[in-house]
Design a protein around this motif. Structure first.
Motif, PDB file in Angstrom:
ATOM      1  N   GLY A   1     -10.004  15.747  36.223  1.00 34.58           N
ATOM      2  CA  GLY A   1      -9.866  15.147  34.855  1.00 34.58           C
ATOM      3  C   GLY A   1     -10.577  16.082  33.630  1.00 34.58           C
ATOM      4  N   ILE A   2     -10.135  15.574  32.699  1.00 28.80           N
ATOM      5  CA  ILE A   2     -10.531  16.399  31.397  1.00 28.80           C
ATOM      6  C   ILE A   2     -11.930  16.434  31.239  1.00 28.80           C
ATOM      7  N   ASN A   3     -12.740  15.482  31.610  1.00 30.37           N
ATOM      8  CA  ASN A   3     -14.169  15.381  31.367  1.00 30.37           C
ATOM      9  C   ASN A   3     -14.715  16.356  32.348  1.00 30.37           C
ATOM     10  N   GLN A   4     -14.104  16.489  33.461  1.00 35.96           N
ATOM     11  CA  GLN A   4     -14.957  17.286  34.427  1.00 35.96           C
ATOM     12  C   GLN A   4     -14.684  18.968  33.841  1.00 35.96           C
ATOM     13  N   SER A   5     -13.615  19.215  33.371  1.00 35.46           N
ATOM     14  CA  SER A   5     -13.224  20.598  32.474  1.00 35.46           C
ATOM     15  C   SER A   5     -14.181  20.765  31.595  1.00 35.46           C
ATOM     16  N   LEU A   6     -14.571  19.367  30.711  1.00 37.88           N
ATOM     17  CA  LEU A   6     -15.589  19.659  29.440  1.00 37.88           C
ATOM     18  C   LEU A   6     -16.880  20.168  30.287  1.00 37.88           C
ATOM     19  N   LEU A   7     -17.504  19.337  31.385  1.00 35.89           N
ATOM     20  CA  LEU A   7     -18.523  19.625  31.875  1.00 35.89           C
ATOM     21  C   LEU A   7     -18.626  21.126  32.228  1.00 35.89           C
ATOM     22  N   LEU A   8     -17.804  21.551  33.055  1.00 36.77           N
ATOM     23  CA  LEU A   8     -17.594  23.038  33.636  1.00 36.77           C
ATOM     24  C   LEU A   8     -17.766  23.936  32.263  1.00 36.77           C
ATOM     25  N   ASN A   9     -17.074  23.603  31.315  1.00 41.33           N
ATOM     26  CA  ASN A   9     -16.950  24.691  30.328  1.00 41.33           C
ATOM     27  C   ASN A   9     -18.171  24.555  29.516  1.00 41.33           C
ATOM     28  N   ALA A  10     -18.690  23.448  29.326  1.00 39.54           N
ATOM     29  CA  ALA A  10     -20.115  23.395  28.631  1.00 39.54           C
ATOM     30  C   ALA A  10     -21.060  24.197  29.443  1.00 39.54           C
ATOM     31  N   PHE A  11     -21.009  23.844  30.883  1.00 37.60           N
ATOM     32  CA  PHE A  11     -21.979  24.786  31.854  1.00 37.60           C
ATOM     33  C   PHE A  11     -22.007  26.219  31.517  1.00 37.60           C
ATOM     34  N   LEU A  12     -20.450  26.558  31.429  1.00 35.77           N
ATOM     35  CA  LEU A  12     -20.276  28.262  31.186  1.00 35.77           C
ATOM     36  C   LEU A  12     -20.923  28.762  29.859  1.00 35.77           C
ATOM     37  N   ALA A  13     -20.609  28.106  28.518  1.00 33.36           N
ATOM     38  CA  ALA A  13     -21.144  28.329  27.416  1.00 33.36           C
ATOM     39  C   ALA A  13     -22.653  28.288  27.352  1.00 33.36           C
ATOM     40  N   VAL A  14     -23.234  27.247  27.879  1.00 27.85           N
ATOM     41  CA  VAL A  14     -24.624  27.252  27.674  1.00 27.85           C
ATOM     42  C   VAL A  14     -25.374  28.073  28.564  1.00 27.85           C
ATOM     43  N   GLU A  15     -25.058  28.296  29.635  1.00 26.19           N
ATOM     44  CA  GLU A  15     -25.785  29.259  30.607  1.00 26.19           C
ATOM     45  C   GLU A  15     -25.602  30.798  30.143  1.00 26.19           C
ATOM     46  N   LEU A  16     -24.237  30.966  29.693  1.00 27.34           N
ATOM     47  CA  LEU A  16     -24.132  32.294  29.187  1.00 27.34           C
ATOM     48  C   LEU A  16     -24.987  32.669  28.076  1.00 27.34           C
ATOM     49  N   SER A  17     -25.239  31.521  27.135  1.00 25.63           N
ATOM     50  CA  SER A  17     -25.996  31.582  26.003  1.00 25.63           C
ATOM     51  C   SER A  17     -27.364  31.791  26.208  1.00 25.63           C
ATOM     52  N   LYS A  18     -28.244  31.018  27.388  1.00 24.25           N
ATOM     53  CA  LYS A  18     -29.275  31.321  28.069  1.00 24.25           C
ATOM     54  C   LYS A  18     -29.769  32.542  28.569  1.00 24.25           C
ATOM     55  N   LEU A  19     -28.732  32.856  29.018  1.00 22.07           N
ATOM     56  CA  LEU A  19     -28.528  34.400  29.842  1.00 22.07           C
ATOM     57  C   LEU A  19     -28.929  35.507  28.882  1.00 22.07           C
ATOM     58  N   TRP A  20     -28.340  35.362  27.539  1.00 18.67           N
ATOM     59  CA  TRP A  20     -28.645  36.429  26.641  1.00 18.67           C
ATOM     60  C   TRP A  20     -30.168  36.293  26.170  1.00 18.67           C
ATOM     61  N   VAL A  21     -30.693  35.038  26.154  1.00 21.95           N
ATOM     62  CA  VAL A  21     -31.934  34.941  25.665  1.00 21.95           C
ATOM     63  C   VAL A  21     -32.789  35.623  26.913  1.00 21.95           C
ATOM     64  N   ARG A  22     -32.414  35.257  28.318  1.00 20.02           N
ATOM     65  CA  ARG A  22     -33.238  35.851  29.308  1.00 20.02           C
ATOM     66  C   ARG A  22     -33.099  37.545  29.143  1.00 20.02           C
ATOM     67  N   ILE A  23     -31.996  38.028  28.935  1.00 16.95           N
ATOM     68  CA  ILE A  23     -31.859  39.419  28.868  1.00 16.95           C
ATOM     69  C   ILE A  23     -33.058  40.112  27.821  1.00 16.95           C
ATOM     70  N   PHE A  24     -33.003  39.485  26.855  1.00 17.70           N
ATOM     71  CA  PHE A  24     -33.873  40.087  25.619  1.00 17.70           C
ATOM     72  C   PHE A  24     -35.299  39.978  25.896  1.00 17.70           C
ATOM     73  N   LEU A  25     -35.617  38.546  26.626  1.00 12.88           N
ATOM     74  CA  LEU A  25     -37.018  38.297  26.622  1.00 12.88           C
ATOM     75  C   LEU A  25     -37.784  38.642  28.164  1.00 12.88           C
ATOM     76  N   SER A  26     -36.775  38.248  29.090  1.00  8.20           N
ATOM     77  CA  SER A  26     -37.238  38.703  30.310  1.00  8.20           C
ATOM     78  C   SER A  26     -38.942  38.222  30.927  1.00  8.20           C
ATOM     79  N   PRO A  27     -39.207  37.098  30.629  1.00 12.84           N
ATOM     80  CA  PRO A  27     -40.568  36.802  30.988  1.00 12.84           C
ATOM     81  C   PRO A  27     -41.373  37.158  32.208  1.00 12.84           C
TER      82      PRO A  27
END
Length: 720
Positions: free
Chosen positions: A195-221
Motif C-alpha cells: 500500500g501507498i501508506n506503508q511506503s509513506l511510513l517507510l520513507n518517513a522513517f528513512l528521512a527522519v532517522e537520517l536527520s537524527k543521525l546527523w545530529v548524533r554525529i555532531f553531538l555524540s553524547p
C-alpha cells in the motif's frame, strides 16, 4: 507545442474563413496540420499576421502593478490572515468529521482505515524493532571505535567518525530495507503489491532517522572522542534529546500522518494535525531557547572575551540578543507556514538548513586548517640546527594566516547564506564575466602576496643560514654587515613591489601612485636633506668597507663596539654599556681599531738613575713570560723595542710595541703590564710617581732615596 496550439486555436475560432478546410472538432495533430498549411500559404500567413497586429492594438493596456511597500505589506498580511483562517476552519472541520465518524457516517472509511492501520502496525513494528536491535550492535561498534581513536591525532579521529557514520547509515538502510521486505512479503496482496501508506511510513522513517543521525554525529553524547562539536556530555545529551523529539514529531507528521489522514479521512484532518504539530514544535522551541538563554549568553561572552577583535565584539553582542532573534525566527517560521505552507515553509526550512550547514562546514574547515598548519610547523632537529629562527618565524605568521583564513571563511559562509535565502544569486554572479574577473583578480592578488611572503621567508632563512656559526665556516664581519643590509633592503623592495602588483591585480591604477611616489620622494629629498645625506654617506661607507658589525671604532666623539649598521646610521655601545645611535650625516671621520692587526704600545716611565739596558732587558723578559700565557696565539710578531722616546720631568719614557691579532691588543696589553710591574719590582727598577721625601742627613737622590746618612742635625727636603 503550447505556442502552436494557441496559434491553431486562434486560427480555428477567430478566423473561420481561413479554417473552413479544417475539421470542426480538430485534434492537436489536426490543428498542427492546419497551422502548417496556413503558414505555407503566403496569403493566409499575411492575413494571420494582420489579425494578430489588430488584436494587439485593440487589447486593453495592462495597468501598472503597485509595487509600493504598503501594497506588499497589505498583500502579505492578507495572505497571513487567510492562512490563519484556513487553519481555524480546518480545526472546525475536524470536529464535524469526528462527529460524523462517531455517528457512523464514515463506516466504510473506518473499516478501510482499520485495514490500513493493521498493515502499518505490522510494518512499523517489524521495521522499528529490527532497527532497535541493530542499534544495540551499533552501540558496541561505536564504543570500540571511540576507545581506539581516543588518544589519536585528528586524522585518526576523522577516520573513526567516518567509520561510525558508515555503520549508522548502514543500520538505518538495513532497517528500511527490512521494512520494505515486510511490506511486500507479509502485508502485500496476492501480486506482491504494497500500500501507498506503508511506503509513506517507510520513507518517513528513512528521512527522519537520517536527520537524527546527523545530529548524533555532531553531538555524540555517549562518546566524547567521536564528538565534532566542543560541548560537554550533559549539553550533548540535552540537545540530542530535544532535537530528536522535534525532528520525529515534525518529520513523521508531515511525511506520514498528514498524508495518511488526507487519504483516508479528509484534508481538513490532515491540515488540523499539521497546525497542532507546528504550533507545538514552535512552542517547544521557544521553551528550549528560554531555558538555555543564560548558558548560551555566558558561552558567547566567554568566547568573545578571548578574541580582542571585531568578531569578539559581535559575539558579545549576539550573546545579549540571541534569544530574542531565535524566538523571532520561530514565530516568523510559524507565521510563514500559516501564510503559505506549500512554498514558504519549505523555502525557510531549506534556507535554514543550508545556513547551518554552511556555518558548520566553515567552522570545521577553519579548525582543520588551524590544526594542519600547527602540525606542519614542527620542524625536525636538523632543520632547527641549521635554521634556528625558521620555526619561530613561521609560527609568527600563523596568527596572521589564520586571521586571513577566518575572514575568507566568513565571506564564503556569508555568500552561502545569501545564496540560500535568495537575497542575491551569488552563484550566477560568480559564473558571469564580471564575477569571474573579480574573483580572478582577488585570487591573483592573494597569490602575489603569498609569493612575497614565501620569498621573504626563503631569503631570511638563507641569510640566517649564512650567518649561523654552528654550520659551515665562520662568517666574516663584512658578510654579517652586507647580509643584514641585503635582507633589510630586500624586505623593503619586496613589500613595495608586492603591494603595487597586488593593487594592480585588483584594478587599481598604480601609474598615479608611482608618479605620486616620485613627487613625494623629490619633496622629501628637498625637505629632509639630512636624511639624504645620511643615506649617501652610509652608501659610501659601505662601499669603502671602513667598518662592520663587531668592530671597535671611533665615530666622531663616540667610541665602542658596532652593534648595528644600517644604510643611515650606526649603533655603538661604549665601554660603560651605553648605546649611541650616530647618523652618518654627523660623521666626519671613522677610526677603526680592528683592521688587519693591532699594536699594544707599552710606554713605561722609569727613574733617571735607572739602567736603560737593564730596563730593556726586563721588558724583553716580561714579553717572554707573556708568550708563555694563554695570549701566545694572539701575538703575531716579536717584541718591537723602540727604546727611549721622551724625557719627562721626573721619568724617562721607554717604548715597546707588541703586534697582535685585530682587537686582541687590549687583553694582551693588560697582561703584559701586570708582568712588567712584577719584573720591575723583582729587579728594583723604579717607576717614578709624584711623592715627597723627608731626608735627615745624607744626600738625597733625585728619586728620593738616601745614599748615605747625612751629618746629625742636617735636614734636606726634595720632591719628585
Amino acid at each position: 507545442m503550447r505556442l502552436l496550439l494557441v496559434l491553431a486555436s486562434i486560427l480555428l475560432f477567430a478566423l473561420p474563413g481561413l479554417a473552413q478546410e479544417a475539421a470542426p472538432a480538430a485534434t492537436p495533430e489536426a490543428s498542427i496540420e492546419d497551422l502548417i498549411q496556413i503558414l505555407e500559404n503566403d496569403e493566409t500567413r499575411q492575413q494571420l499576421i494582420d489579425r494578430l497586429r489588430q488584436d494587439a492594438e485593440t487589447a486593453p493596456a495592462e495597468e501598472p502593478r503597485d509595487l509600493s511597500f504598503a501594497r506588499q505589506l497589505a498583500t502579505y498580511t492578507q495572505a497571513a490572515a487567510e492562512g490563519a483562517s484556513a487553519a481555524l476552519r480546518s480545526l472546525t472541520r475536524v470536529g464535524w468529521d469526528l462527529q460524523r465518524l462517531w455517528d457512523g457516517t464514515f463506516n466504510a472509511d473506518l473499516s478501510r482505515l482499520q485495514g490500513e492501520v493493521t498493515g502499518l502496525l505490522v510494518v512499523g513494528i517489524g521495521m522499528i524493532g529490527s532497527y532497535l536491535l541493530l542499534r544495540l550492535g551499533v552501540h558496541r561498534i561505536e564504543s570500540a571505535i571511540s576507545s581506539r581513536v581516543a588518544r589519536r591525532r585528528w586524522w585518526g579521529k576523522l577516520l573513526g567518525i567516518l567509520g561510525r557514520t558508515a555503520v549508522e547509515v548502514a543500520a538505518v538502510l538495513l532497517a528500511w530495507g527490512l521494512g520494505y521486505a515486510i511490506a511486500l512479503g507479509l502485508t502485500g496482496d496476492i501480486r506482491g503489491q504494497m500500500g501507498i501508506n506503508q511506503s509513506l511510513l517507510l520513507n518517513a522513517f528513512l528521512a527522519v532517522e537520517l536527520s537524527k543521525l546527523w545530529v548524533r554525529i555532531f553531538l555524540s553524547p555517549r562518546h566524547e572522542a567521536l564528538r565534532l562539536l566542543p560541548v560537554g556530555d550533559s549539553n550533548a545529551t540535552y540537545w540530542q534529546f530535544w532535537s530528536g523529539r522535534i525532528i520525529s514529531l515534525v518529520g513523521y507528521t508531515f511525511l506520514f500522518v498528514a498524508p495518511l489522514l488526507a487519504g483516508t479521512l479528509s484534508t481538513a484532518a490532515a491540515a488540523a494535525v499539521q497546525v497542532l504539530v507546528m504550533t507545538t514544535a514552535v512552542v517547544v522551541g521557544i521553551i528550549i531557547v528560554l531555558q538555555n538563554r543564560d548558558d548560551v549568553r555566558g558561552w558567547l561572552n566567554e568566547v568573545g572575551e578571548r578574541r580582542q577583535d571585531g568578531i569578539g565584539q559581535l559575539l558579545r553582542l549576539l550573546g545579549q540578543l540571541w534569544h530574542v532573534l531565535a524566538i523571532a525566527y520561530l514565530l516568523a517560521l510559524l507565521v510563514l507556514w500559516f501564510t503559505n505552507p506549500d512554498e514558504a515553509l519549505p523555502f525557510m526550512l531549506g534556507a535554514t538548513v543550508q545556513s547551518v550547514i554552511a556555518v558548520l562546514v566553515g567552522a570545521l574547515v577553519v579548525a582543520f586548517i588551524s590544526r594542519a598548519v600547527s602540525f606542519g610547523l614542527n620542524l625536525s632537529p636538523e632543520v632547527k640546527q641549521r635554521l634556528p629562527l625558521l620555526e619561530t618565524r613561521l609560527q609568527a605568521f600563523v596568527p596572521r594566516v589564520m586571521q586571513i583564513v577566518r575572514w575568507v571563511a566568513i565571506v564564503l559562509v556569508a555568500a552561502a547564506i545569501i545564496q540560500a535565502w535568495g537575497v542575491f544569486d551569488v552563484a550566477e554572479w560568480a559564473l558571469s564575466d564580471a564575477g569571474i574577473a573579480a574573483i580572478g583578480s582577488v585570487i591573483s592578488a592573494g597569490l602575489i602576496l603569498l609569493v612575497c611572503v614565501v620569498l621573504y621567508v626563503v631569503v631570511a632563512s638563507w641569510v640566517e643560514y649564512r650567518l649561523n656559526v654552528s654550520i659551515g665556516r665562520m662568517p666574516s664581519a663584512r658578510e654579517k654587515t652586507l647580509l643584514n643590509l641585503f635582507k633589510n633592503a630586500f624586505t623593503i623592495a619586496l613589500v613595495v613591489f608586492g603591494l603595487m602588483l597586488a593593487l594592480a591585480q585588483i584594478g587599481v591604477n598604480i601609474a598615479p601612485l608611482l608618479a605620486g611616489a616620485g613627487v613625494v620622494g623629490l619633496a622629501i629629498g628637498f625637505g629632509a636633506q639630512k636624511l639624504v645625506q645620511d643615506i649617501i654617506t652610509g652608501i659610501f661607507i659601505q662601499f669603502e668597507n671602513i667598518m662592520n658589525e663587531g668592530d671597535v671604532v671611533q665615530v666622531g666623539d663616540k667610541s665602542g663596539v658596532v652593534e648595528k649598521l644600517t644604510i643611515r646610521s650606526v649603533t655603538i655601545r661604549d665601554l660603560s654599556g651605553t648605546v649611541h645611535l650616530v647618523p652618518f650625516s654627523s660623521v666626519d671621520q671613522v677610526s677603526n681599531m680592528m683592521r688587519g692587526f693591532s699594536f699594544h704600545v707599552a710606554e713605561i716611565g722609569v727613574a733617571y738613575d735607572s739602567d736603560i739596558t737593564e730596563v730593556k732587558r726586563a721588558m724583553q723578559d716580561a714579553f717572554d713570560l707573556l708568550m708563555e700565557t694563554e695570549h701566545k696565539n694572539e701575538i703575531i710578531d716579536e717584541l718591537d723595542m723602540q727604546g727611549i722616546i721622551a724625557f719627562a720631568a721626573s721619568a724617562v719614557t721607554v717604548r715597546a710595541r707588541i703586534k697582535t691579532l685585530p682587537g686582541k691588543h687590549w687583553g694582551v696589553g693588560r697582561t703584559y703590564s701586570e708582568i712588567v710591574k712584577t719584573v720591575f719590582a723583582e729587579r728594583d727598577i723604579e717607576i717614578p710617581y709624584p711623592h715627597v721625601t723627608y731626608v735627615q742627613g745624607g744626600v738625597a737622590r733625585a728619586s728620593g732615596r738616601t745614599l748615605s746618612a747625612a751629618p746629625q742635625g742636617g735636614e734636606d727636603t726634595s720632591g719628585s
